[in-house]
Design a protein around this motif. Structure first.
Motif, PDB file in Angstrom:
ATOM      1  N   MET A  95     -24.265  99.868 -30.341  1.00 60.75           N
ATOM      2  CA  MET A  95     -24.603  98.460 -30.110  1.00 60.75           C
ATOM      3  C   MET A  95     -24.741  97.714 -31.434  1.00 60.75           C
ATOM      4  SD  MET A  95     -25.236  96.129 -27.894  1.00 60.75           S
ATOM      5  CE  MET A  95     -26.209  94.698 -27.532  1.00 60.75           C
ATOM      6  N   ARG A  96     -25.410  98.314 -32.379  1.00 61.63           N
ATOM      7  CA  ARG A  96     -25.595  97.665 -33.682  1.00 61.63           C
ATOM      8  C   ARG A  96     -24.273  97.423 -34.395  1.00 61.63           C
ATOM      9  NH1 ARG A  96     -30.871 100.477 -36.447  1.00 61.63           N
ATOM     10  NH2 ARG A  96     -32.375  99.439 -35.111  1.00 61.63           N
ATOM     11  N   ASN A  97     -23.325  98.311 -34.200  1.00 58.06           N
ATOM     12  CA  ASN A  97     -22.038  98.192 -34.879  1.00 58.06           C
ATOM     13  C   ASN A  97     -21.013  97.383 -34.096  1.00 58.06           C
ATOM     14  OD1 ASN A  97     -22.905  99.732 -37.082  1.00 58.06           O
ATOM     15  ND2 ASN A  97     -22.440 101.630 -36.024  1.00 58.06           N
ATOM     16  N   SER A  98     -21.386  96.898 -32.918  1.00 53.70           N
ATOM     17  CA  SER A  98     -20.477  96.110 -32.089  1.00 53.70           C
ATOM     18  C   SER A  98     -20.409  94.668 -32.569  1.00 53.70           C
ATOM     19  CB  SER A  98     -20.943  96.117 -30.631  1.00 53.70           C
ATOM     20  OG  SER A  98     -20.916  97.420 -30.115  1.00 53.70           O
ATOM     21  N   ASP A  99     -19.327  94.019 -32.200  1.00 48.48           N
ATOM     22  CA  ASP A  99     -19.183  92.603 -32.546  1.00 48.48           C
ATOM     23  C   ASP A  99     -20.119  91.767 -31.673  1.00 48.48           C
ATOM     24  OD1 ASP A  99     -17.412  91.300 -30.172  1.00 48.48           O
ATOM     25  OD2 ASP A  99     -16.817  93.391 -30.534  1.00 48.48           O
ATOM     26  N   PRO A 100     -20.422  90.525 -32.073  1.00 53.26           N
ATOM     27  CA  PRO A 100     -21.377  89.680 -31.339  1.00 53.26           C
ATOM     28  C   PRO A 100     -20.995  89.421 -29.881  1.00 53.26           C
ATOM     29  CG  PRO A 100     -20.985  88.781 -33.519  1.00 53.26           C
ATOM     30  CD  PRO A 100     -20.016  89.908 -33.341  1.00 53.26           C
ATOM     31  N   SER A 123     -33.395 110.468 -27.389  1.00 57.24           N
ATOM     32  CA  SER A 123     -32.398 111.524 -27.230  1.00 57.24           C
ATOM     33  C   SER A 123     -31.174 111.167 -28.069  1.00 57.24           C
ATOM     34  CB  SER A 123     -31.997 111.661 -25.762  1.00 57.24           C
ATOM     35  OG  SER A 123     -31.279 110.505 -25.357  1.00 57.24           O
ATOM     36  N   SER A 124     -30.317 112.139 -28.288  1.00 58.65           N
ATOM     37  CA  SER A 124     -29.115 111.875 -29.082  1.00 58.65           C
ATOM     38  C   SER A 124     -28.224 110.840 -28.408  1.00 58.65           C
ATOM     39  CB  SER A 124     -28.344 113.163 -29.350  1.00 58.65           C
ATOM     40  OG  SER A 124     -27.952 113.765 -28.139  1.00 58.65           O
ATOM     41  N   SER A 125     -28.155 110.829 -27.083  1.00 59.76           N
ATOM     42  CA  SER A 125     -27.329 109.821 -26.390  1.00 59.76           C
ATOM     43  C   SER A 125     -27.944 108.430 -26.534  1.00 59.76           C
ATOM     44  CB  SER A 125     -27.142 110.188 -24.918  1.00 59.76           C
ATOM     45  OG  SER A 125     -28.378 110.242 -24.254  1.00 59.76           O
ATOM     46  N   GLU A 126     -29.275 108.330 -26.528  1.00 59.28           N
ATOM     47  CA  GLU A 126     -29.924 107.034 -26.739  1.00 59.28           C
ATOM     48  C   GLU A 126     -29.663 106.522 -28.154  1.00 59.28           C
ATOM     49  OE1 GLU A 126     -33.842 107.210 -23.863  1.00 59.28           O
ATOM     50  OE2 GLU A 126     -33.842 108.416 -25.692  1.00 59.28           O
ATOM     51  N   GLN A 127     -29.722 107.418 -29.121  1.00 56.78           N
ATOM     52  CA  GLN A 127     -29.451 107.033 -30.508  1.00 56.78           C
ATOM     53  C   GLN A 127     -28.012 106.563 -30.665  1.00 56.78           C
ATOM     54  OE1 GLN A 127     -30.703 110.131 -33.208  1.00 56.78           O
ATOM     55  NE2 GLN A 127     -32.572 110.457 -32.030  1.00 56.78           N
ATOM     56  N   THR A 128     -27.084 107.256 -30.020  1.00 54.16           N
ATOM     57  CA  THR A 128     -25.676 106.863 -30.077  1.00 54.16           C
ATOM     58  C   THR A 128     -25.479 105.478 -29.477  1.00 54.16           C
ATOM     59  OG1 THR A 128     -24.968 109.162 -29.973  1.00 54.16           O
ATOM     60  CG2 THR A 128     -23.340 107.494 -29.370  1.00 54.16           C
ATOM     61  N   LEU A 129     -26.141 105.203 -28.370  1.00 52.41           N
ATOM     62  CA  LEU A 129     -26.028 103.876 -27.746  1.00 52.41           C
ATOM     63  C   LEU A 129     -26.551 102.783 -28.670  1.00 52.41           C
ATOM     64  CD1 LEU A 129     -27.156 104.677 -24.103  1.00 52.41           C
ATOM     65  CD2 LEU A 129     -24.879 103.954 -24.824  1.00 52.41           C
ATOM     66  N   ILE A 130     -27.670 103.024 -29.286  1.00 53.22           N
ATOM     67  CA  ILE A 130     -28.261 102.037 -30.187  1.00 53.22           C
ATOM     68  C   ILE A 130     -27.354 101.780 -31.382  1.00 53.22           C
ATOM     69  CG2 ILE A 130     -30.159 101.618 -31.815  1.00 53.22           C
ATOM     70  CD1 ILE A 130     -31.971 103.058 -29.723  1.00 53.22           C
ATOM     71  N   LEU A 131     -26.869 102.840 -31.998  1.00 54.57           N
ATOM     72  CA  LEU A 131     -25.996 102.678 -33.157  1.00 54.57           C
ATOM     73  C   LEU A 131     -24.680 102.003 -32.782  1.00 54.57           C
ATOM     74  CD1 LEU A 131     -26.655 106.071 -34.951  1.00 54.57           C
ATOM     75  CD2 LEU A 131     -27.464 103.806 -35.634  1.00 54.57           C
ATOM     76  N   ASP A 155     -23.371  90.431 -26.781  1.00 58.03           N
ATOM     77  CA  ASP A 155     -23.794  89.436 -25.796  1.00 58.03           C
ATOM     78  C   ASP A 155     -23.479  89.909 -24.375  1.00 58.03           C
ATOM     79  OD1 ASP A 155     -24.942  86.801 -25.221  1.00 58.03           O
ATOM     80  OD2 ASP A 155     -22.910  86.334 -24.486  1.00 58.03           O
ATOM     81  N   CYS A 156     -22.316  90.534 -24.198  1.00 57.12           N
ATOM     82  CA  CYS A 156     -21.946  91.058 -22.882  1.00 57.12           C
ATOM     83  C   CYS A 156     -22.919  92.144 -22.429  1.00 57.12           C
ATOM     84  CB  CYS A 156     -20.523  91.617 -22.906  1.00 57.12           C
ATOM     85  SG  CYS A 156     -19.245  90.360 -23.044  1.00 57.12           S
ATOM     86  N   VAL A 157     -23.321  92.997 -23.348  1.00 56.35           N
ATOM     87  CA  VAL A 157     -24.270  94.067 -23.012  1.00 56.35           C
ATOM     88  C   VAL A 157     -25.619  93.463 -22.629  1.00 56.35           C
ATOM     89  CG1 VAL A 157     -25.548  96.052 -23.917  1.00 56.35           C
ATOM     90  CG2 VAL A 157     -23.104  95.803 -24.411  1.00 56.35           C
ATOM     91  N   TYR A 158     -26.081  92.462 -23.405  1.00 54.39           N
ATOM     92  CA  TYR A 158     -27.345  91.799 -23.074  1.00 54.39           C
ATOM     93  C   TYR A 158     -27.276  91.193 -21.674  1.00 54.39           C
ATOM     94  CZ  TYR A 158     -29.099  92.045 -27.889  1.00 54.39           C
ATOM     95  OH  TYR A 158     -29.556  92.465 -29.101  1.00 54.39           O
ATOM     96  N   ARG A 159     -26.172  90.533 -21.364  1.00 51.62           N
ATOM     97  CA  ARG A 159     -26.032  89.912 -20.035  1.00 51.62           C
ATOM     98  C   ARG A 159     -25.989  90.956 -18.933  1.00 51.62           C
ATOM     99  NH1 ARG A 159     -23.430  84.346 -20.341  1.00 51.62           N
ATOM    100  NH2 ARG A 159     -23.516  83.849 -22.549  1.00 51.62           N
ATOM    101  N   LEU A 160     -25.239  92.034 -19.171  1.00 54.79           N
ATOM    102  CA  LEU A 160     -25.134  93.101 -18.192  1.00 54.79           C
ATOM    103  C   LEU A 160     -26.500  93.711 -17.892  1.00 54.79           C
ATOM    104  CD1 LEU A 160     -23.306  95.027 -16.503  1.00 54.79           C
ATOM    105  CD2 LEU A 160     -23.219  96.486 -18.525  1.00 54.79           C
ATOM    106  N   LEU A 161     -27.295  93.903 -18.931  1.00 56.45           N
ATOM    107  CA  LEU A 161     -28.617  94.492 -18.765  1.00 56.45           C
ATOM    108  C   LEU A 161     -29.701  93.471 -18.437  1.00 56.45           C
ATOM    109  CD1 LEU A 161     -28.488  97.042 -21.723  1.00 56.45           C
ATOM    110  CD2 LEU A 161     -28.126  97.501 -19.298  1.00 56.45           C
TER     111      LEU A 161
END
Length: 120
Positions: A93-98, A83-91, A102-108
């Motif tokens: 995340m890719r453009n976020s700093d390390p 979905s467009s919201s899933e694509q936005t989340l992925i992009l 890492d915080c997102v990985y830990r949260l999930l």
């Protein structure tokens, strides 16, 4: 979803302007402009193909008004309909700093395959 809506969405996702799409595809700027001003029902197939090739989407999913989800031919979404919201989340995340990633990985609670900053 109309061709115009899909084109606007793809341009937002890539951050491209009408001028940038024109230059990247070889489609005259006036043709790109006319897509937004006039009806997209009179587009040439060659124009549609250039747009689809540029944005890596299938002609069928781009041109059909009864299809709301774009099907990608290559790139990060190939063979995965998101979905467009899933694509936005992925992009995002890719453009976020390390650190944010890492915080997102830990949260999930997802195993992070990125190397640890300490070299471990």
């Amino acid at each position: 979803m109309t061709i115009i809506e899909k084109l606007v969405y793809l341009m937002e996702q890539t951050g491209e302007t009408r001028t940038a799409v024109s230059e990247a595809t070889g489609i005259p700027y006036t043709t790109i402009q006319n897509i937004f001003v006039r009806s997209s029902s009179d587009l040439r197939i060659s124009t549609l193909i250039k747009l689809c090739d540029h944005f890596h989407v299938t002609l069928d999913s781009f041109a059909r008004s009864d299809v709301d989800e774009l099907e990608y031919t290559s790139g990060p979404y190939k063979k995965t309909l998101l979905s467009s919201s899933e694509q936005t989340l992925i992009l995002t995340m890719r453009n976020s700093d390390p650190v944010t990633q890492d915080c997102v990985y830990r949260l999930l609670k997802i195993e992070n395959d990125m190397p640890d900053e300490k070299g471990a």
